[in-house]
Write a protein that holds these residues in place. Structure first.
Motif, PDB file in Angstrom:
ATOM      1  N   MET A  48      16.045   0.137   5.180  1.00 44.65           N
ATOM      2  CA  MET A  48      14.882   0.865   4.704  1.00 44.65           C
ATOM      3  C   MET A  48      15.156   1.351   3.399  1.00 44.65           C
ATOM      4  SD  MET A  48      14.001   3.140   8.273  1.00 44.65           S
ATOM      5  CE  MET A  48      15.673   3.169   8.721  1.00 44.65           C
ATOM      6  N   THR A  49      14.104   2.061   2.606  1.00 44.04           N
ATOM      7  CA  THR A  49      14.481   2.415   1.327  1.00 44.04           C
ATOM      8  C   THR A  49      15.512   3.571   1.280  1.00 44.04           C
ATOM      9  OG1 THR A  49      12.548   4.177   1.348  1.00 44.04           O
ATOM     10  CG2 THR A  49      12.083   2.115   0.619  1.00 44.04           C
ATOM     11  N   GLY A 103       0.836  -1.307  -0.035  1.00 42.44           N
ATOM     12  CA  GLY A 103      -0.049   0.020  -0.142  1.00 42.44           C
ATOM     13  C   GLY A 103       0.740   1.260  -0.035  1.00 42.44           C
ATOM     14  N   THR A 104       0.098   2.548  -0.241  1.00 46.44           N
ATOM     15  CA  THR A 104       0.775   3.597  -0.020  1.00 46.44           C
ATOM     16  C   THR A 104       0.429   4.406   1.391  1.00 46.44           C
ATOM     17  OG1 THR A 104       0.665   4.177  -2.297  1.00 46.44           O
ATOM     18  CG2 THR A 104       0.742   5.820  -1.224  1.00 46.44           C
ATOM     19  N   VAL A 156       6.622   5.793   7.459  1.00 44.03           N
ATOM     20  CA  VAL A 156       5.791   4.938   6.849  1.00 44.03           C
ATOM     21  C   VAL A 156       6.000   4.592   5.400  1.00 44.03           C
ATOM     22  CG1 VAL A 156       3.966   6.238   5.874  1.00 44.03           C
ATOM     23  CG2 VAL A 156       3.419   4.010   7.243  1.00 44.03           C
ATOM     24  N   ASP A 157       6.562   5.259   4.458  1.00 40.33           N
ATOM     25  CA  ASP A 157       6.792   4.867   3.104  1.00 40.33           C
ATOM     26  C   ASP A 157       8.119   4.122   2.970  1.00 40.33           C
ATOM     27  OD1 ASP A 157       4.472   5.380   1.794  1.00 40.33           O
ATOM     28  OD2 ASP A 157       4.660   7.344   1.621  1.00 40.33           O
ATOM     29  N   HIS A 158       8.943   4.437   4.021  1.00 41.77           N
ATOM     30  CA  HIS A 158      10.429   3.888   3.908  1.00 41.77           C
ATOM     31  C   HIS A 158      10.762   2.753   4.755  1.00 41.77           C
ATOM     32  CE1 HIS A 158      11.477   7.811   2.322  1.00 41.77           C
ATOM     33  NE2 HIS A 158      10.960   8.426   3.347  1.00 41.77           N
ATOM     34  N   VAL A 159       9.698   2.164   4.986  1.00 40.81           N
ATOM     35  CA  VAL A 159       9.615   0.808   5.923  1.00 40.81           C
ATOM     36  C   VAL A 159       9.123  -0.095   4.763  1.00 40.81           C
ATOM     37  CG1 VAL A 159       8.960  -0.882   7.729  1.00 40.81           C
ATOM     38  CG2 VAL A 159       9.481   1.706   8.132  1.00 40.81           C
TER      39      VAL A 159
END
Length: 134
Positions: free
Chosen positions: A82-83, A55-56, A115-118
Motif C-alpha cells: 500500500m502507499t 481517481g480520488t 481507499v486512498d492507500h490501495v
C-alpha cells in the motif's frame, strides 16, 4: 449426518471491490474467494491483488460478501504494497444488514478509510465469520 456437516467444502464466489463514495475505481485479480456456511454462520476468505487504481477516494474500501450479514462483526485483514501513508494495523468491519466488509487502517485512536492507500500491486487477504440467514 454430523460428519457431513464437519467436512463441508468451500464454495467459490466473485467479490467486487469498490470505493463506497464512488470517487476511486479498482481493477483486481481475485486469487481466491470462498465461503462455507453451517447453520447461520458463514466463514469467508478473499485473497486479491489490485492491478489498477484511479481517481480520488471519497468513501470506504469495501469488498462484497457472499451474503448479507445479520449482525455487526469484526474480521481480519492482511495487506501488502500500500502507499506509505497507510498504517500497519488493518481492521475489518462487517456492519449489521450489510453485504460488504469494509477495510480500514487505524491511526491515532481512530479508524480511517483505506481507499486512498490501495494502489496497483496492493495485495489484501480478508477473512471473517459472520451471521447470515441460511
Amino acid at each position: 449426518e454430523f460428519r457431513r456437516v464437519l467436512f463441508r467444502s468451500a464454495t467459490s464466489y466473485t467479490p467486487t471491490v469498490i470505493d463506497s463514495g464512488g470517487g476511486r475505481t479498482f481493477t483486481t485479480t481475485i486469487t481466491s474467494a470462498r465461503y462455507t456456511q453451517i447453520g447461520n454462520l458463514r466463514w469467508f476468505s478473499v485473497d486479491l491483488t489490485v492491478t489498477a487504481a484511479s481517481g480520488t477516494g471519497s468513501g470506504g474500501f469495501r469488498v462484497s460478501l457472499p451474503a448479507t450479514s445479520t449482525y455487526a462483526v469484526a474480521g481480519s485483514a492482511y495487506g501488502d504494497n500500500m502507499t506509505s501513508g497507510a498504517k500497519t494495523d488493518l481492521q475489518v468491519i462487517i456492519p449489521a444488514a450489510a453485504s460488504y466488509a469494509e477495510v480500514v487502517h487505524y491511526e491515532n485512536g481512530d479508524s480511517n478509510s483505506l481507499v486512498d492507500h490501495v494502489q496497483a500491486t496492493t495485495r489484501l487477504v480478508i477473512s471473517g465469520v459472520y451471521f447470515s440467514a441460511p
